[in-house]
Design an enzyme around this catalytic site. Structure first.
Site, PDB file in Angstrom:
ATOM      1  N   SER A  34      61.279  69.084 102.616  1.00  0.00           N
ATOM      2  CA  SER A  34      62.263  69.267 103.830  1.00  0.00           C
ATOM      3  C   SER A  34      63.304  70.139 103.543  1.00  0.00           C
ATOM      4  O   SER A  34      63.892  70.196 102.231  1.00  0.00           O
ATOM      5  CB  SER A  34      62.653  68.047 104.393  1.00  0.00           C
ATOM      6  OG  SER A  34      63.484  68.235 105.616  1.00  0.00           O
ATOM      7  N   TYR A  40      66.257  59.341 104.048  1.00  0.00           N
ATOM      8  CA  TYR A  40      65.232  60.242 104.459  1.00  0.00           C
ATOM      9  C   TYR A  40      65.457  61.267 103.235  1.00  0.00           C
ATOM     10  O   TYR A  40      64.551  61.974 102.710  1.00  0.00           O
ATOM     11  CB  TYR A  40      65.525  61.012 105.643  1.00  0.00           C
ATOM     12  CG  TYR A  40      64.460  62.122 106.269  1.00  0.00           C
ATOM     13  CD1 TYR A  40      63.243  61.875 106.317  1.00  0.00           C
ATOM     14  CD2 TYR A  40      64.860  63.204 106.145  1.00  0.00           C
ATOM     15  CE1 TYR A  40      62.347  62.563 106.780  1.00  0.00           C
ATOM     16  CE2 TYR A  40      64.031  64.726 106.501  1.00  0.00           C
ATOM     17  CZ  TYR A  40      62.849  64.211 106.670  1.00  0.00           C
ATOM     18  OH  TYR A  40      61.855  65.090 106.845  1.00  0.00           O
TER      19      TYR A  40
END
Length: 271
Positions: free
Chosen positions: A143, A156
């Site tokens: 990401s 995350y």
């Protein structure tokens, strides 16, 4: 650019039932590859199998965080083929919230899927690629939050920084075996990751806005095309989306600017 002929190559894709995974399965199938797909949602992966028809080698319901399930999935795949040509470790979950608002159960959940899922995919599929001796490619979905660390997403962020680091190290290890490794770092993508995800603390008050922003994100088909391109060109890292490209550039050349952006985000979301 070295073009890879994908005709009848086998691509194993986790989290293939929706979003980036489904778009990637469709893109590989359209390029002539055969697909092995798994997803936690049985209905989603079954509908993908029906859509792809004879391009689908195997479609299974699998929890990638579960070691035994991944081992059984890999055994079923290798009973049909000697080794995967392409492995796409895509399965992932979204988790928003500050460190103080994140429970240990949440940590276990997000690291179990986002990090251990990648580890399990590599552990159970890469050795067969090496043993076969004809090369291959591993795609790990990280990401932009594996490059830029904003507030209110510490767990995350930790999972995606770990995937990026794992990918870079694995790339060096597998290069002598002619197996490429690429970490894909998308920005905001129009998927259901936050619909299926968890949000806690003060961030929960902004959940509707966050979901609305995701709906306006880059389409998952663009990520799928970036994945196909990565199989051809073997970059170490590939960002997807203008937001990801700008953020990665700023993190590289102006880290203090990204730090200030993070502080601004924190103020807007509350402390």
């Amino acid at each position: 650019m070295i073009r890879t002929n994908l005709q009848d190559k086998v691509a194993v894709i986790t989290g293939a039932g929706s979003g980036i995974g489904r778009a990637t399965a469709r893109a590989f199938a359209a390029a002539g590859a055969r697909i092995v797909a798994c997803d936690l949602d049985r209905a989603r992966v079954d509908s993908l199998a029906a859509e792809l028809g004879d391009r689908m080698v195997l479609a299974s319901q699998v929890d990638v965080s579960d070691r035994a399930q991944m081992a059984a999935f890999a055994d079923a795949v290798h009973a049909r083929i000697p080794a995967a040509d392409i492995l796409v470790n895509n399965a992932g979950v979204g988790l928003g919230g500050s460190f103080l608002d994140t429970s240990l159960d949440d940590w276990d959940w997000v690291l179990g899927v986002n990090l251990k899922g990648v580890v399990h995919g590599c552990h159970y599929f890469v050795p067969k690629q090496v043993e076969r001796g004809t090369g291959g490619h591993v795609i790990n979905i990280a990401s932009i939050l594996g490059i830029f660390a904003p507030p209110k997403a510490s767990a995350y962020v930790a999972s995606k920084f770990a995937v990026l680091g794992l990918s870079k190290s694995l790339r060096s290890e597998l290069a002598p075996h002619r197996i490429g490794v690429t970490a894909i770092c998308p920005g905001l993508i129009a998927t259901a990751i936050m619909e299926d995800g968890r949000v806690s603390g003060s961030l929960a008050r902004h959940q509707d806005k966050i979901k609305a922003r995701f709906k306006k994100g880059t389409q998952p088909e663009r990520v799928a095309q970036a994945i196909l391109a990565a199989v051809h060109t073997n970059p170490a890292v590939a960002t997807v989306g203008s937001d990801a490209w700008v953020t990665a550039a700023l993190a590289r050349v102006a880290p203090r600017v990204t730090e200030r952006i993070g502080m601004l985000v924190a103020r807007r979301l509350g402390h």
